[in-house]
Design a protein around this motif. Structure first.
Motif, PDB file in Angstrom:
ATOM      1  N   GLU A 116       0.712  -1.320   0.065  1.00 12.99           N
ATOM      2  CA  GLU A 116      -0.034   0.027   0.000  1.00 12.99           C
ATOM      3  C   GLU A 116       0.867   1.300   0.050  1.00 12.99           C
ATOM      4  O   GLU A 116       0.633   2.309  -0.592  1.00 12.99           O
ATOM      5  N   ASP A 117       1.985   1.366   0.734  1.00 15.05           N
ATOM      6  CA  ASP A 117       2.765   2.412   0.714  1.00 15.05           C
ATOM      7  C   ASP A 117       3.751   2.643  -0.409  1.00 15.05           C
ATOM      8  O   ASP A 117       4.598   3.483  -0.642  1.00 15.05           O
ATOM      9  N   ASP A 118       3.925   1.608  -1.393  1.00 12.99           N
ATOM     10  CA  ASP A 118       4.744   1.841  -2.467  1.00 12.99           C
ATOM     11  C   ASP A 118       3.876   2.381  -3.673  1.00 12.99           C
ATOM     12  O   ASP A 118       3.055   2.113  -4.343  1.00 12.99           O
ATOM     13  N   THR A 119       4.160   3.848  -3.440  1.00 11.86           N
ATOM     14  CA  THR A 119       3.190   4.649  -4.615  1.00 11.86           C
ATOM     15  C   THR A 119       3.985   5.375  -5.754  1.00 11.86           C
ATOM     16  O   THR A 119       3.263   5.769  -6.677  1.00 11.86           O
ATOM     17  N   VAL A 120       5.100   4.906  -5.832  1.00 10.13           N
ATOM     18  CA  VAL A 120       6.142   5.509  -6.835  1.00 10.13           C
ATOM     19  C   VAL A 120       6.812   4.179  -7.460  1.00 10.13           C
ATOM     20  O   VAL A 120       8.172   4.169  -7.223  1.00 10.13           O
ATOM     21  N   VAL A 121       6.123   3.249  -8.167  1.00  9.90           N
ATOM     22  CA  VAL A 121       6.724   2.080  -8.739  1.00  9.90           C
ATOM     23  C   VAL A 121       7.293   2.825 -10.092  1.00  9.90           C
ATOM     24  O   VAL A 121       6.766   3.493 -10.949  1.00  9.90           O
ATOM     25  N   ASN A 122       8.891   2.942  -9.967  1.00 12.96           N
ATOM     26  CA  ASN A 122       9.460   3.794 -11.000  1.00 12.96           C
ATOM     27  C   ASN A 122       9.962   3.074 -12.247  1.00 12.96           C
ATOM     28  O   ASN A 122       9.443   3.155 -13.501  1.00 12.96           O
ATOM     29  N   ASP A 123      11.161   2.403 -12.067  1.00 11.92           N
ATOM     30  CA  ASP A 123      11.665   1.695 -13.168  1.00 11.92           C
ATOM     31  C   ASP A 123      11.687   0.229 -13.125  1.00 11.92           C
ATOM     32  O   ASP A 123      11.702  -0.368 -12.143  1.00 11.92           O
ATOM     33  N   ILE A 124      12.243  -0.179 -14.233  1.00 14.64           N
ATOM     34  CA  ILE A 124      12.105  -1.797 -14.264  1.00 14.64           C
ATOM     35  C   ILE A 124      13.293  -2.306 -15.305  1.00 14.64           C
ATOM     36  O   ILE A 124      13.355  -1.547 -16.351  1.00 14.64           O
ATOM     37  N   ALA A 125      13.905  -3.274 -14.891  1.00 16.23           N
ATOM     38  CA  ALA A 125      14.749  -4.036 -15.556  1.00 16.23           C
ATOM     39  C   ALA A 125      14.523  -5.660 -15.845  1.00 16.23           C
ATOM     40  O   ALA A 125      14.140  -6.213 -14.735  1.00 16.23           O
ATOM     41  N   THR A 134      12.303  -0.707  -9.131  1.00 22.17           N
ATOM     42  CA  THR A 134      12.580   0.133  -8.181  1.00 22.17           C
ATOM     43  C   THR A 134      11.325   1.125  -7.894  1.00 22.17           C
ATOM     44  O   THR A 134      10.431   1.256  -8.568  1.00 22.17           O
ATOM     45  N   VAL A 135      11.123   1.219  -6.284  1.00 21.15           N
ATOM     46  CA  VAL A 135       9.961   2.113  -5.640  1.00 21.15           C
ATOM     47  C   VAL A 135      10.603   3.067  -4.968  1.00 21.15           C
ATOM     48  O   VAL A 135      11.421   3.082  -3.943  1.00 21.15           O
ATOM     49  N   THR A 136      10.669   4.235  -5.686  1.00 21.58           N
ATOM     50  CA  THR A 136      11.478   5.573  -5.085  1.00 21.58           C
ATOM     51  C   THR A 136      11.103   5.973  -3.553  1.00 21.58           C
ATOM     52  O   THR A 136      11.875   6.360  -2.955  1.00 21.58           O
ATOM     53  N   ASN A 137       9.793   5.956  -3.389  1.00 20.65           N
ATOM     54  CA  ASN A 137       9.342   6.638  -2.135  1.00 20.65           C
ATOM     55  C   ASN A 137       9.422   5.705  -0.961  1.00 20.65           C
ATOM     56  O   ASN A 137       9.586   6.261   0.063  1.00 20.65           O
ATOM     57  N   THR A 138       9.642   4.372  -1.199  1.00 20.26           N
ATOM     58  CA  THR A 138      10.059   3.759  -0.163  1.00 20.26           C
ATOM     59  C   THR A 138      11.363   2.792   0.122  1.00 20.26           C
ATOM     60  O   THR A 138      11.531   2.150   0.572  1.00 20.26           O
ATOM     61  N   ASP A 139      12.257   3.447  -0.794  1.00 23.55           N
ATOM     62  CA  ASP A 139      13.545   2.815  -0.714  1.00 23.55           C
ATOM     63  C   ASP A 139      13.696   1.600  -1.050  1.00 23.55           C
ATOM     64  O   ASP A 139      14.518   0.666  -0.404  1.00 23.55           O
ATOM     65  N   PRO A 162      15.578   4.857  -5.041  1.00 24.13           N
ATOM     66  CA  PRO A 162      16.218   4.242  -6.404  1.00 24.13           C
ATOM     67  C   PRO A 162      15.155   4.882  -7.411  1.00 24.13           C
ATOM     68  O   PRO A 162      13.844   4.913  -7.345  1.00 24.13           O
ATOM     69  N   ASN A 163      15.689   5.101  -8.484  1.00 26.75           N
ATOM     70  CA  ASN A 163      15.089   5.509  -9.780  1.00 26.75           C
ATOM     71  C   ASN A 163      15.413   4.627 -10.761  1.00 26.75           C
ATOM     72  O   ASN A 163      14.985   3.516 -10.780  1.00 26.75           O
ATOM     73  N   TYR A 173      22.993  -2.004 -11.860  1.00 28.21           N
ATOM     74  CA  TYR A 173      23.224  -0.206 -11.576  1.00 28.21           C
ATOM     75  C   TYR A 173      22.052   0.374 -11.276  1.00 28.21           C
ATOM     76  O   TYR A 173      21.194   0.231 -11.968  1.00 28.21           O
ATOM     77  N   ILE A 174      22.149   1.127 -10.170  1.00 25.90           N
ATOM     78  CA  ILE A 174      20.957   1.684  -9.634  1.00 25.90           C
ATOM     79  C   ILE A 174      21.129   3.230  -9.278  1.00 25.90           C
ATOM     80  O   ILE A 174      22.171   3.402  -8.825  1.00 25.90           O
ATOM     81  N   ALA A 175      20.443   4.118  -9.999  1.00 30.77           N
ATOM     82  CA  ALA A 175      20.359   5.730  -9.580  1.00 30.77           C
ATOM     83  C   ALA A 175      19.514   6.058  -8.557  1.00 30.77           C
ATOM     84  O   ALA A 175      18.437   5.766  -8.698  1.00 30.77           O
ATOM     85  N   SER A 176      20.124   6.802  -7.695  1.00 28.16           N
ATOM     86  CA  SER A 176      19.407   7.290  -6.551  1.00 28.16           C
ATOM     87  C   SER A 176      18.809   8.859  -6.804  1.00 28.16           C
ATOM     88  O   SER A 176      19.855   9.444  -7.159  1.00 28.16           O
ATOM     89  N   ILE A 177      17.857   9.346  -6.784  1.00 32.17           N
ATOM     90  CA  ILE A 177      17.127  10.738  -6.674  1.00 32.17           C
ATOM     91  C   ILE A 177      16.642  11.039  -5.496  1.00 32.17           C
ATOM     92  O   ILE A 177      16.191  10.362  -4.728  1.00 32.17           O
ATOM     93  N   PRO A 178      16.532  12.233  -5.240  1.00 36.00           N
ATOM     94  CA  PRO A 178      15.956  12.855  -3.979  1.00 36.00           C
ATOM     95  C   PRO A 178      14.353  12.404  -4.069  1.00 36.00           C
ATOM     96  O   PRO A 178      13.734  12.589  -5.152  1.00 36.00           O
TER      97      PRO A 178
END
Length: 285
Positions: A116-125, A134-139, A162-163, A173-178
């Motif tokens: 439920e708290d994973d609201t920014v499912v971002n990138d996929i490999a 990657t899910v950015t908002n929950t690290d 993670p983005n 390889y994982i890029a971190s974003i604010p």
């Protein structure tokens, strides 16, 4: 009367679909691209106007100077990265992954839900038979085994916001974003995971920025940064340098296809294709 109402609803649905297709023929807030069949899938968020229908995202397919709407408005909110596995198109979108049948895009998609708290499912490999998401908002970074009958996300790694993610030769390889996409912290760098079966994140560079997409080209790691409108290169020796810069560029989920660096210039509603050999640019909009 029921039969008449059914016909009426069917007509309305068909009209809505045709309208969605008609209005979705341009790039708009394009977050990610996916090369496929000598063309490009393009995920579009449509607009930042919050007064519009939240399901305003859509997917285009670009080939031979022509756009085709493959996923019209109506399903997606803010689609980001995509992957293809066994004739299925996987699309990250806010708190879930939509799974579309590429033989019938208009069939009702399956969905892979996250917590439920994973609201920014971002990138996929995609690597072998697994998706790494990657899910950015929950690290969090999840692993999904696509060979299972009912694939579900399993926590694979914790990493600061993670983005972008890319995997090659058994390394991630994982890029971190604010988290707020503005206030940079020292942990917002690029990380490497040397063993996918025993994941542990190590810093690959020390320069924190607003990193987004990540790709691999001839053993070098390419990563996009919104703060400086630049795609950087981290070479095999760990040297960090600017590879491509364009003033005002908003580089999102980059990828590489052959010798072409493909950049979704998100807020400029266009795609920049930079040939890494000839140094020439092609603009799609």
């Amino acid at each position: 009367m029921k039969k008449l109402l059914s016909i009426l609803f069917l007509l309305i649905a068909c009209f809505t679909l045709s309208q969605s297709t008609a209005f979705a023929l341009n790039i708009s807030e394009n977050e990610s691209v996916l090369p496929y069949g000598h063309g490009l899938f393009i995920s579009n968020q449509g607009s930042r106007d919050k007064t519009l229908n939240p399901n305003k995202g859509y997917i285009l397919y670009y080939k031979n100077d022509t756009f085709k709407t493959v996923i019209p408005r109506g399903y997606l909110k803010k689609p980001t990265a995509m992957a293809i596995y066994n004739d299925k198109l996987y699309v990250c979108d806010t708190n879930e992954i939509f799974v579309f049948d590429m033989n019938d895009y208009y069939a009702s998609p399956d969905r892979i839900k996250f917590t439920e708290d994973d609201t920014v499912v971002n990138d996929i490999a995609l690597y072998k038979d697994n998706l790494y998401v990657t899910v950015t908002n929950t690290d969090r970074v999840y692993k999904i085994n696509l060979k299972q009958n009912n694939p579900q996300p399993v926590l694979w790694l914790n990493i600061p916001s993670p983005n972008g993610i890319a995997i090659n030769c058994g390394k991630a390889y994982i890029a971190s974003i604010p988290k707020d996409y503005k206030n940079i912290k020292k942990e917002n760098v690029v990380y490497i995971v040397n063993d996918l079966n025993n994941p542990k994140a190590e810093k690959l560079n020390t320069k924190p920025l607003i990193y987004d997409g990540i790709a691999i080209y001839k053993g070098n790691i390419l990563v996009s940064d919104w703060l400086t409108s630049t795609v950087y290169k981290i070479d095999k020796k760990g040297n960090f340098s600017a590879l491509y810069h364009r003033r005002g560029m908003t580089p999102a989920d980059i990828t590489v296809n052959d010798d072409n660096l493909i950049i979704p210039d998100m807020f400029n509603n266009r795609i920049i294709i930079h040939n890494l050999k000839t140094k020439s640019d092609t603009i799609i909009k």
